[in-house]
Design an enzyme around this catalytic site. Structure first.
Site, short mmCIF file in Angstrom:
data_model
loop_
_atom_site.label_atom_id
_atom_site.label_comp_id
_atom_site.label_asym_id
_atom_site.label_seq_id
_atom_site.Cartn_x
_atom_site.Cartn_y
_atom_site.Cartn_z
N ARG A 1 0.85 -1.18 0.00
CA ARG A 1 0.00 0.00 0.00
C ARG A 1 0.89 1.24 0.00
NH1 ARG A 1 -3.87 2.68 4.73
NH2 ARG A 1 -4.81 4.24 3.33
N HIS A 2 0.41 2.30 -0.65
CA HIS A 2 1.15 3.56 -0.66
C HIS A 2 1.44 4.06 0.76
CE1 HIS A 2 -2.47 5.69 0.57
NE2 HIS A 2 -3.13 5.01 -0.34
N GLY A 3 2.39 4.97 0.87
CA GLY A 3 2.74 5.53 2.17
C GLY A 3 1.75 6.60 2.63
N ALA B 1 1.44 2.11 4.13
CA ALA B 1 2.65 1.33 3.82
C ALA B 1 2.51 -0.15 4.16
CB ALA B 1 3.88 1.92 4.51
N GLY C 1 -0.25 -0.48 -4.55
CA GLY C 1 -1.67 -0.21 -4.66
C GLY C 1 -2.23 0.48 -3.45
#
Length: 481
Positions: free
Chosen positions: A88-90, A406, A363
């Site tokens: 997952r994005h930060g 994250a 994602g």
């Protein structure tokens, strides 16, 4: 003319970003409690999908780049040959929708009548500037880039054979088209560069030896490409019935009354959405800048548990076990992961080098949750509903503990040289947020690769996204015409 307008707009946005950062920096230097503030820390476990990664992995507060080797990780004669990670994005800014709700809430505070000897919290909020702006709209923040760089350093140290210098040029990166994911993938590569070249500033991603991240929304945002999900869940006004019912239920009404009293505004001027965005603002201020916002003082732990449940209800019914299509829409992604693993097994069996030792896919929480649900993780005996809050206090499904910023789900394929049988030569482990994830069906920490494939045989062989996502055709008879 258009180019000049765009340049002017870009300069304005950049200037706004600099001013916002400077303003935030001044906030942090004021006599505000820091990250260790007790109120922020007691609320942190309840922020749902807005949770900091380090609140799920507290050891990172001490040393954010030191890997923590789970004692359950395979070692000895079993060598990792491939790693497939879904990340997952930060940490990100709030969305424009959330920012506008916060403005609405701030407007209520500004129009209220001041009361002598009134709420200390309300007075503090009067002095607390609203620094969020529409241009931020869910973009990755510097803390989010740091999340990714540090994750890269830890994974490279944890799996040195896979992230070795020789494999750098063969890295494969896939990303969602959203800027926060594209930027997260770039920051991860910068972290790897730092691992390979300590002290040297990283070049642009386009100038690195590996191929740049490739956008693939059919994998990373599969939900946007599933007509059945879009029709029956996303656009269905009744799909989130339990979310809406909980907003007007007794638990939320108690929170509404408490918050109205604290803010000194009429309770009729508030609703669950405004309360939730105030709670998230506490989490954003903590996650983005590490400051203790007065918004955190509006809530206590009992309030936080109710607001966490509200968020979890949404994730449950929109992204997880609430409807079968939520998870079945992720079949294509699940199958893609096993295609990579199958190819690595085949290459090792032929004594060939593994062509892609590391595959990294960037994602969203909405990417990870359906996949974990498809695999049978975090499923409670009873579904989460608007009416069983008390019974679900000890539930498995807590989104903030599963998919914080994250968050990462990692598949590690091992080749075991001294295996007694051909089936034992290839074994697999999964890690969730850098901790070994026991297998959903056996609770063991390692599986023979073929056994895991057999367990998920239905998904791997029978789940076809095109069929799962097609809407049933409605037959209209001549009588109905």
């Amino acid at each position: 003319m258009l180019r000049g307008a765009r340049s002017h707009l870009s300069a304005s946005v950049a200037l706004a970003a600099v001013l916002a950062a400077a303003l935030l920096s001044s906030f942090a230097r004021c006599s505000l409690p820091g990250r260790g503030d007790p109120v922020a820390s007691v609320l942190s476990p309840y922020f749902g999908t807005k949770t900091r990664y380090e609140d799920v992995n507290p050891w990172l507060l001490g040393d954010p780049v030191a890997p923590r080797r789970d004692p359950e990780l395979l070692a000895g004669t079993c060598t990792p040959v491939q790693l497939v990670a879904l990340i997952r994005h930060g940490t990100r800014y709030p969305t424009t929708k959330q920012i506008r709700k916060l403005r609405q809430l701030q407007g209520l505070l500004q129009t209220r009548e001041s009361v002598d000897g009134g709420s200390r919290v309300a007075a503090a909020l009067d002095q607390w500037p609203l620094w969020y702006d529409d241009w931020m709209d869910g973009q990755l923040v510097e803390k989010g880039r740091q999340d990714m760089r540090q994750l890269a350093l830890r994974l490279a140290a944890l799996f040195p054979d896979l992230f070795c210098r020789e494999n750098y040029g063969r890295l494969r990166l896939i990303t969602s088209s959203k800027h926060r994911c594209v930027d997260s993938s770039a920051a991860f590569l910068q972290g790897l560069w730092q691992h390979y070249h300590p002290g040297l500033p990283p070049p642009d991603v386009s100038d690195m030896e590996c191929d740049p991240p490739r956008v693939n929304d059919k994998l990373m945002r599969f939900f946007d490409h599933c007509e059945k999900f879009l029709t029956e869940v996303e656009r269905n006004a009744t799909a989130l019935y339990h979310v809406e019912a909980f907003k007007t239920g007794p638990e939320m009404q108690t929170v509404l009354k408490k918050v109205a009293a604290t803010l000194q505004v009429p309770v009729n001027n508030l609703n669950a959405d405004l309360i939730q965005v105030a709670f998230f603002t506490c989490s954003f201020d903590l996650a983005i800048q590490g400051v203790h916002s007065p918004w955190c003082d509006v809530f206590d732990v009992d309030d936080a548990k109710v607001l966490e449940y509200l968020n979890d209800l949404k994730q449950y019914w929109k992204r997880s076990y609430g409807y079968a299509i939520n998870s079945r829409s992720s079949c294509n992604l699940f199958q893609d992961i096993f295609l990579h693993l199958d190819k690595a097994v085949e290459q090792k069996q032929r004594s060939q080098p593994v062509s892609s030792s590391v595959i990294l896919q960037f994602g969203h929480a909405e990417t990870l949750l359906p996949l974990l649900s498809l695999m049978g993780y975090f499923k409670d005996k009873e579904p989460l509903t608007a009416y069983n809050f008390e019974e679900q206090v000890h539930r498995e499904f807590r989104s903030g503990h599963i998919v914080p910023y994250a968050s990462n789900l990692i598949f590690v394929l091992y080749h075991c040289e001294d295996a007694q049988t051909p089936q034992e030569k290839f074994q697999i482990q999964m890690l969730l947020n850098e901790k070994v994830l026991p297998l959903a069906h056996s609770q063991k920490t390692v599986a023979l690769y073929e056994d895991l494939k057999n367990h998920y045989q239905d998904i791997l062989q029978s789940c076809q996204t095109s069929k799962e996502c097609n809407l049933p055709k409605v037959n209209i008879t001549s009588d109905e015409l």
